[in-house]
Design a protein around this motif. Structure first.
Motif, PDB file in Angstrom:
ATOM      1  N   LEU A 168      79.984  36.442   0.359  1.00 13.02           N
ATOM      2  CA  LEU A 168      78.834  37.237   0.264  1.00 13.02           C
ATOM      3  C   LEU A 168      78.611  38.184   1.030  1.00 13.02           C
ATOM      4  O   LEU A 168      77.800  38.901   0.787  1.00 13.02           O
ATOM      5  CB  LEU A 168      77.454  36.534  -0.341  1.00 13.02           C
ATOM      6  CG  LEU A 168      76.260  36.415  -1.151  1.00 13.02           C
ATOM      7  CD1 LEU A 168      77.009  37.981  -2.562  1.00 13.02           C
ATOM      8  CD2 LEU A 168      75.342  36.370  -1.379  1.00 13.02           C
ATOM      9  N   THR A 226      72.367  35.847  -5.133  1.00 16.55           N
ATOM     10  CA  THR A 226      73.451  35.192  -4.835  1.00 16.55           C
ATOM     11  C   THR A 226      74.852  36.140  -6.036  1.00 16.55           C
ATOM     12  O   THR A 226      73.944  36.979  -6.876  1.00 16.55           O
ATOM     13  CB  THR A 226      73.843  33.927  -6.347  1.00 16.55           C
ATOM     14  OG1 THR A 226      73.483  33.440  -7.248  1.00 16.55           O
ATOM     15  CG2 THR A 226      73.556  32.663  -5.149  1.00 16.55           C
ATOM     16  N   PHE A 235      67.253  27.768 -12.478  1.00 15.64           N
ATOM     17  CA  PHE A 235      65.430  27.371 -11.903  1.00 15.64           C
ATOM     18  C   PHE A 235      64.482  25.876 -12.304  1.00 15.64           C
ATOM     19  O   PHE A 235      63.942  25.944 -13.682  1.00 15.64           O
ATOM     20  CB  PHE A 235      64.691  28.390 -12.780  1.00 15.64           C
ATOM     21  CG  PHE A 235      64.511  29.961 -11.982  1.00 15.64           C
ATOM     22  CD1 PHE A 235      65.280  30.431 -11.131  1.00 15.64           C
ATOM     23  CD2 PHE A 235      63.976  30.749 -13.047  1.00 15.64           C
ATOM     24  CE1 PHE A 235      65.089  31.434 -10.569  1.00 15.64           C
ATOM     25  CE2 PHE A 235      64.264  31.893 -12.518  1.00 15.64           C
ATOM     26  CZ  PHE A 235      64.615  32.766 -11.026  1.00 15.64           C
ATOM     27  N   GLY A 292      72.689  36.231   3.296  1.00 16.37           N
ATOM     28  CA  GLY A 292      74.235  36.293   1.330  1.00 16.37           C
ATOM     29  C   GLY A 292      75.354  36.491   3.414  1.00 16.37           C
ATOM     30  O   GLY A 292      75.759  37.116   3.967  1.00 16.37           O
ATOM     31  N   ILE A 350      75.130  34.906   6.425  1.00 21.71           N
ATOM     32  CA  ILE A 350      74.668  34.730   7.562  1.00 21.71           C
ATOM     33  C   ILE A 350      75.244  33.296   8.558  1.00 21.71           C
ATOM     34  O   ILE A 350      74.471  32.483   7.798  1.00 21.71           O
ATOM     35  CB  ILE A 350      73.098  34.916   8.116  1.00 21.71           C
ATOM     36  CG1 ILE A 350      73.556  36.475   7.031  1.00 21.71           C
ATOM     37  CG2 ILE A 350      72.963  35.280   9.581  1.00 21.71           C
ATOM     38  CD1 ILE A 350      71.541  37.538   7.711  1.00 21.71           C
ATOM     39  N   LYS A 406      63.030  40.677  -4.883  1.00 27.24           N
ATOM     40  CA  LYS A 406      65.175  40.267  -4.213  1.00 27.24           C
ATOM     41  C   LYS A 406      65.242  40.837  -5.698  1.00 27.24           C
ATOM     42  O   LYS A 406      65.692  40.245  -6.848  1.00 27.24           O
ATOM     43  CB  LYS A 406      64.428  38.594  -4.755  1.00 27.24           C
ATOM     44  CG  LYS A 406      65.735  38.294  -4.193  1.00 27.24           C
ATOM     45  CD  LYS A 406      65.553  36.600  -3.819  1.00 27.24           C
ATOM     46  CE  LYS A 406      67.159  36.003  -3.192  1.00 27.24           C
ATOM     47  NZ  LYS A 406      67.029  34.577  -3.029  1.00 27.24           N
TER      48      LYS A 406
HETATM   49  C1  LIG Z   1      71.897  25.877  -4.148  1.00 23.12           C
HETATM   50  C2  LIG Z   1      71.090  27.418  -4.465  1.00 23.12           C
HETATM   51  C3  LIG Z   1      69.411  27.583  -5.061  1.00 23.12           C
HETATM   52  C4  LIG Z   1      68.944  28.899  -4.956  1.00 23.12           C
HETATM   53  N1  LIG Z   1      68.015  29.280  -5.543  1.00 23.12           N
HETATM   54  C5  LIG Z   1      67.768  30.438  -5.607  1.00 23.12           C
HETATM   55  C6  LIG Z   1      66.989  30.671  -5.730  1.00 23.12           C
HETATM   56  O1  LIG Z   1      65.408  29.396  -7.027  1.00 23.12           O
HETATM   57  N2  LIG Z   1      65.328  31.597  -6.153  1.00 23.12           N
HETATM   58  C7  LIG Z   1      66.126  32.601  -5.304  1.00 23.12           C
HETATM   59  O2  LIG Z   1      65.673  34.198  -5.474  1.00 23.12           O
HETATM   60  N3  LIG Z   1      67.308  32.673  -5.094  1.00 23.12           N
HETATM   61  C8  LIG Z   1      67.737  31.127  -4.981  1.00 23.12           C
HETATM   62  N4  LIG Z   1      68.956  31.186  -4.154  1.00 23.12           N
HETATM   63  C9  LIG Z   1      70.068  32.552  -2.978  1.00 23.12           C
HETATM   64  C10 LIG Z   1      69.329  32.608  -2.060  1.00 23.12           C
HETATM   65  O3  LIG Z   1      68.181  32.262  -2.064  1.00 23.12           O
HETATM   66  C11 LIG Z   1      69.924  33.798  -1.119  1.00 23.12           C
HETATM   67  O4  LIG Z   1      69.600  34.431  -1.519  1.00 23.12           O
HETATM   68  C12 LIG Z   1      71.381  33.235  -1.403  1.00 23.12           C
HETATM   69  O5  LIG Z   1      72.556  32.327  -1.935  1.00 23.12           O
HETATM   70  C13 LIG Z   1      72.560  33.936  -0.023  1.00 23.12           C
HETATM   71  O6  LIG Z   1      71.995  33.710   1.260  1.00 23.12           O
HETATM   72  P1  LIG Z   1      73.328  32.806   1.768  1.00 23.12           P
HETATM   73  O7  LIG Z   1      74.474  33.090   1.615  1.00 23.12           O
HETATM   74  O8  LIG Z   1      72.479  32.390   3.113  1.00 23.12           O
HETATM   75  O9  LIG Z   1      72.787  31.085   0.713  1.00 23.12           O
HETATM   76  C14 LIG Z   1      69.931  30.268  -3.785  1.00 23.12           C
HETATM   77  C15 LIG Z   1      70.801  29.566  -3.367  1.00 23.12           C
HETATM   78  C16 LIG Z   1      71.543  28.355  -3.784  1.00 23.12           C
HETATM   79  C17 LIG Z   1      72.423  28.536  -2.487  1.00 23.12           C
END
Ligand SMILES: Cc1cc2nc3c(=O)[nH]c(=O)nc-3n(C[C@H](O)[C@H](O)[C@H](O)COP(=O)(O)O)c2cc1C
Length: 353
Positions: free
Chosen positions: A267, A243, A116, A292, A294, A213
């Protein structure tokens, strides 16, 4: 189109950069309108209405890319149906020491332990105040040093509910000590109630869509309790998922054991299963945003069929660049049509029928 070529070359260059620098550069460029434009009219098949909002297509930008609400306009121009800013904390904080972002190229995955890093809620509020068209959600969290989590979410809701289309309570990032414990039934219920009240007061009595979330790393009991809490508290939706702190078998990249949350292709199976479970546990009563791994239209379609009404993307952009967004949309529309769906909503949860 010429711009697209330039941007694709830029993406290849980005991959040579340290991942966090590449992230900053992408945000910087989008904040200045330097991205390509794929925001022409969407296939009407992809449109849907949730919470009284009309989504032109179901593909959103997940939280964590535009943490401080700098780049949402540029991101909407890439063709996203909606963009989620944040996670933002009430007071500015630096996040964890660097390095804290790792590309797992062989696995098409990312590990982050940003923790954060945030410019604070007032900076986001100022930027969202003049935001213009397009659906923008605000994802809120707590400061690392804060003793009173509820008070932090109240600050986020009070400031950002009036300036955004929906609000997300993030209780699932793995990089803030104790955050995931807020998914516990009693704490979550109290947190949702307090955040809802603050948001409604800040909006002059109008109720703003409030989503929670959740993490992919939950026990069966956790899942049942979250579903019960959603029902008890009139939560408007779930975002599934954040994540994972697990490391699925078969990861090949050198950085696979870095601490933090894993996202991207590995994921996908976890998230897809969890979306299906939560859809059934909540009996399809609240819209689910599936996120996750996609990385194409087939993935988005599979997520919708198990119960997601909308989807979000982040990690795949790192590997495929912005051309991914129009591709997901056209592949998804083709899959819906091929299976005889007249509209997106008809496919939501189809696997359970
Ligand atoms: C670098 C990075 C920073 C992230 N920061 C946040 C965040 O601040 N808040 C949040 O709710 N999710 C955060 N996420 C999670 C993403 O919003 C998402 O839920 C997760 O990456 C799964 O999607 P993806 O596989 O398409 O990346 C972050 C993901 C990444 C890769």
């Amino acid at each position: 189109m010429a711009r697209m070529g330039i941007f694709d070359s830029a993406i290849s260059l980005f991959r040579l950069l340290d991942p966090e620098r590449a992230h900053h550069l992408a945000v910087w460029a989008l904040a200045r309108g330097l991205g390509p434009r794929f925001d022409g009219p969407d296939d009407p098949l992809l449109a849907s209405e949730q919470w009284g909002l009309r989504f032109p297509n179901p593909v959103g930008l997940a939280a964590g890319f535009d943490k401080d609400a700098e780049a949402f306009r540029g991101a909407l121009q890439l063709g996203f149906g909606f963009v989620e800013t944040g996670t933002v904390t009430p007071r500015p904080q630096p996040g964890n020491p660097k390095p804290r972002l790792f590309r797992l190229t062989e696995d098409r995955a990312v590990i982050n332990r940003y923790g954060f890093n945030s410019a604070g809620v007032e900076v986001s509020a100022e930027r969202l105040r003049h935001r213009g068209a397009g659906i923008v959600g605000a994802n809120i969290g707590k400061n690392k040093e804060s003793e009173d989590a509820e008070a932090d979410y109240i600050v986020g809701a009070t400031q950002l509910a009036p300036l955004s289309d929906y609000l997300v309570i993030n209780v699932s990032s793995p990089n803030t000590p104790g955050l995931r414990a807020l998914q516990d039934r009693a704490q979550l219920s109290a947190l949702i109630t307090a955040t809802r009240q603050a948001a409604t007061e800040a909006c002059g009595g109008e109720s703003k869509p409030l989503l929670v979330k959740i993490a992919p790393d939950l026990t069966d009991e956790d899942k049942q309790e979250i579903a019960a809490t959603v029902n008890e508290t009139d939560t408007d939706g779930l975002i599934i998922s954040n994540t994972t702190i697990t490391r699925p078998a078969g990861l090949m990249s050198g950085d696979k054991d870095e601490a933090g949350g894993l996202s991207g292709v590995p994921l996908f199976p976890l998230t897809r299963t969890l979306v299906g479970e939560m859809y059934q546990l909540t009996r399809g009563k609240v819209p689910i945003i599936g996120a996750g791994g996609i990385a194409g239209g087939d993935d988005a379609y599979a997520m919708i069929r198990v119960g997601a009404s909308l989807v979000q993307v982040y990690s795949a952009l790192v590997f495929h660049g912005p051309g991914l967004i129009p591709r997901i949309k056209s592949e998804l529309a083709a899959r819906l049509r091929a299976d005889g769906f007249a509209k997106l909503e008809d496919a939501v949860g189809a696997d359970h029928r």
